[in-house]
Design a protein around this motif. Structure first.
Motif, PDB file in Angstrom:
ATOM      1  N   THR A 112      12.300 -41.790 -35.398  1.00 47.16           N
ATOM      2  CA  THR A 112      13.309 -40.954 -36.049  1.00 47.16           C
ATOM      3  C   THR A 112      12.882 -39.489 -36.039  1.00 47.16           C
ATOM      4  O   THR A 112      11.701 -39.175 -36.132  1.00 47.16           O
ATOM      5  N   CYS A 113      13.874 -38.623 -35.969  1.00 48.54           N
ATOM      6  CA  CYS A 113      13.600 -37.190 -35.831  1.00 48.54           C
ATOM      7  C   CYS A 113      12.966 -36.594 -37.078  1.00 48.54           C
ATOM      8  O   CYS A 113      12.211 -35.627 -37.004  1.00 48.54           O
ATOM      9  N   ASP A 114      13.265 -37.156 -38.263  1.00 47.29           N
ATOM     10  CA  ASP A 114      12.747 -36.563 -39.494  1.00 47.29           C
ATOM     11  C   ASP A 114      11.254 -36.799 -39.669  1.00 47.29           C
ATOM     12  O   ASP A 114      10.628 -36.201 -40.538  1.00 47.29           O
ATOM     13  N   ARG A 115      10.668 -37.669 -38.850  1.00 48.71           N
ATOM     14  CA  ARG A 115       9.216 -37.886 -38.897  1.00 48.71           C
ATOM     15  C   ARG A 115       8.509 -37.239 -37.706  1.00 48.71           C
ATOM     16  O   ARG A 115       7.316 -37.452 -37.507  1.00 48.71           O
ATOM     17  N   LYS A 145       9.612 -38.741 -46.359  1.00 50.12           N
ATOM     18  CA  LYS A 145       9.796 -38.084 -45.069  1.00 50.12           C
ATOM     19  C   LYS A 145       9.041 -36.766 -45.038  1.00 50.12           C
ATOM     20  O   LYS A 145       8.582 -36.259 -46.057  1.00 50.12           O
ATOM     21  N   THR A 147       8.812 -32.706 -44.446  1.00 50.51           N
ATOM     22  CA  THR A 147       9.613 -31.497 -44.576  1.00 50.51           C
ATOM     23  C   THR A 147       8.846 -30.340 -43.956  1.00 50.51           C
ATOM     24  O   THR A 147       7.617 -30.348 -43.898  1.00 50.51           O
TER      25      THR A 147
END
Length: 231
Positions: A112-115, A145, A147
């Protein structure tokens, strides 16, 4: 029944022996199976990240990232946000000839992109021993996640200190170090099996690095002036 005879019968009795043996063998066997499963998943994620960084590097190596004009940027060249979008889900825009072009995302569907953290550093000319800086991660315990994952997207000094994050600019013939870092969620298993290497959350940091020299590429022409843009 006399006690000595009872003890002899109990000593000779083999009922339940298999269950006792299984009770001794089961915990390490289960730990071994879980460990193999976790290692297999980690290797799968690492290989997916390695493939992604190779494919993402082609966008910079061929000049596509430097010469593309996106909908969010009137000037030539992807911004840091544009490039991460291109890596994760793909991006559309115009190439150096003004033709519409779409690049598909290169990140595997199980990542996933958020990781994900994208780190692109252009090594200055004359630097013989470049150093790549380690991205700084901020972990949100509430959402689980990352940030603030824009590590770097620009030129650097020879010691790896970033001097630009908005775009990589003109890079023809220059050495580029691209790094994709990913926080892979994992857990601690029985009998001390542990694949967590981060201090926050149950995560293992995976890193894929690709080093290459940028090829010659064509910069787009500014339609208002007819002069080629710097890319």
């Amino acid at each position: 029944m006399p006690y000595p005879a009872l003890f002899r019968r109990l000593w000779a009795n083999r009922d339940g022996g298999v269950a006792m043996e299984f009770a001794f063998v089961a915990p390490p066997f289960v730990a071994l199976v879980l460990g193999i499963l976790h290692i297999a998943l980690i290797y799968m994620a690492q290989e997916g990240l390695e493939t992604a960084v190779e494919n993402a590097a082609r966008l910079v190596m061929t000049g596509a990232a430097q010469s593309m004009t996106t909908g969010t940027n009137s000037a030539a060249g992807m911004s840091a946000t544009d490039f991460k979008s291109a890596v994760c889900s793909g991006i559309s825009g115009k190439d150096s000839n003004g033709n519409a072009v779409t690049y598909s995302g290169v990140l595997p569907p199980f990542l996933t992109c958020d990781r994900l953290t994208v780190n692109v550093q252009v090594v200055p000319t004359g630097c013989t021993s470049p150093t790549i800086t380690v991205p700084v991660y901020t972990y949100d315990k509430t959402t689980g996640k990352l940030t603030g994952t824009s590590a770097g997207y620009g030129t650097v000094s020879c010691d790896g200190t970033s001097t630009g994050t908005n775009g990589i600019g003109s890079t023809q013939g220059k050495l580029v170090i691209m790094q994709l870092a990913y926080l892979w969620p994992t857990v601690s298993g029985p009998l001390g099996v542990n694949f967590v290497n981060q201090n926050y959350g149950n995560n293992r940091l995976l890193v894929a690095t690709y080093t290459f020299t940028v090829e010659q590429y064509l910069c787009p022409t500014d339609p208002s002036t007819g002069v080629a843009q710097t890319c």
